[in-house]
Design an enzyme around this catalytic site. Structure first.
Site: not given
Ligand code: PAF
Length: 281
Positions: A34, A37, A150, A176, A185-186
């Site tokens: 996303h 990243h 994280d 972000v 987040s994924s």
């Protein structure tokens, strides 16, 4: 952009670049990329000559087999996105390539791995440390980029670098957020439309906690956060901790001049979301 699947080829690529005096930046991921990243990759592109991004859904860091099974795998889309932001290489190994033998290495990160995520996801950080050490040995970067969402993982990786005397600079990058505040987040794509609508409440609750912090006790802040989340129809609070920024030990008193971090984990259906925010007095 090159796609490399084997450890030998990745090591040969990195050795050659390093011998030629190039700086290698590395962004480890599990794919399902996303914008968060992509910000890491863009920063790596600005600060290095060559950028490698790994995509590897690391089975040994999942303590819930269902979570591993459901983890989104979107390689075609991920590689197009990485190409667009100037990534040079995707390291995309198979599980057999990374783990030809069962993993036996057990790290001891002391209290750092026992609180918050460590408490609720036993073995998770050992799995992260094992794969990150392995990826560093394979990619041989001078710099590696990790998101602050994280936050505990970042602390573990800094501890790993110290413990193993690794010659890699760890570059932390800010969280972000979507326009409505939800941390990218994924896992967000797995939220139902109804849950997605409510999910920014996590961010709003952290903002409320941050605003309360200078004029309230830690216990009052914790009580308020628990009350807000418990009143949300689709949310179950797993934890909300106010912790020391360095050691991540729970803090029970707010001391002037000392920043702390509020960390939260919430379940929405079968999706687990985490977020955090730094609180200053
Ligand atoms: O943050 C992640 O995506 C993963 O934990 C990492 C660092 C790529 C290790 O598998």
């Amino acid at each position: 952009m090159k796609i490399i699947n084997t450890i030998l080829e990745m090591q040969a690529f990195s050795s050659l670049r390093r011998k030629a005096g190039k700086k290698l930046g590395f962004v480890p991921t599990m794919g399902a990329l996303h914008k968060g990243h992509l910000e890491l990759v863009k920063q790596a592109v600005k600060e290095n000559d060559v950028v490698v991004c790994s995509i590897f859904v690391n089975p040994i860091q999942f303590n819930n087999p269902d979570d591993l099974k459901k983890y989104p795998r979107t390689f075609e889309k991920d590689s197009a996105m990485l190409n667009d932001v100037g990534c040079d290489v995707i390291f995309y190994p198979s599980v057999e390539e990374m783990y030809p033998e069962p993993v036996t290495r057990v790290y001891d990160f002391g209290n750092l791995e026992k609180v918050m995520e460590g408490k609720f996801r036993p073995g998770h950080f050992n799995g992260v440390a094992v794969v990150v050490k392995k990826l560093f040995d394979i990619v041989m970067p001078q710099r590696a980029y990790f998101g602050e969402k994280d936050f505990q993982q970042l602390a573990i990786i800094k501890a790993l670098v110290k413990m193993e005397n690794l010659d890699v600079e760890i570059v932390p990058c800010p969280i972000v957020r979507e326009d409505d505040g939800l941390a990218m987040s994924s896992r967000n794509v797995r939220l139902s439309p109804e849950h997605r609508k409510h999910a920014p409440r996590i961010y709003e609750t952290l903002v409320k906690a941050r605003n309360m912090f200078p004029v309230s006790t830690v216990a009052e802040v914790q009580k308020e956060v628990a009350k807000i989340i418990e009143n949300e129809p689709f949310m179950q609070l797993e934890y909300f901790e106010v912790s020391d920024l360095e050691t991540l030990e729970p803090v029970s008193e707010n001391k002037p001049g000392k920043s702390v971090i509020g960390c939260i984990a919430v379940h929405m259906g079968d999706v687990r979301l985490i977020d955090n925010m730094i609180f200053n007095l």
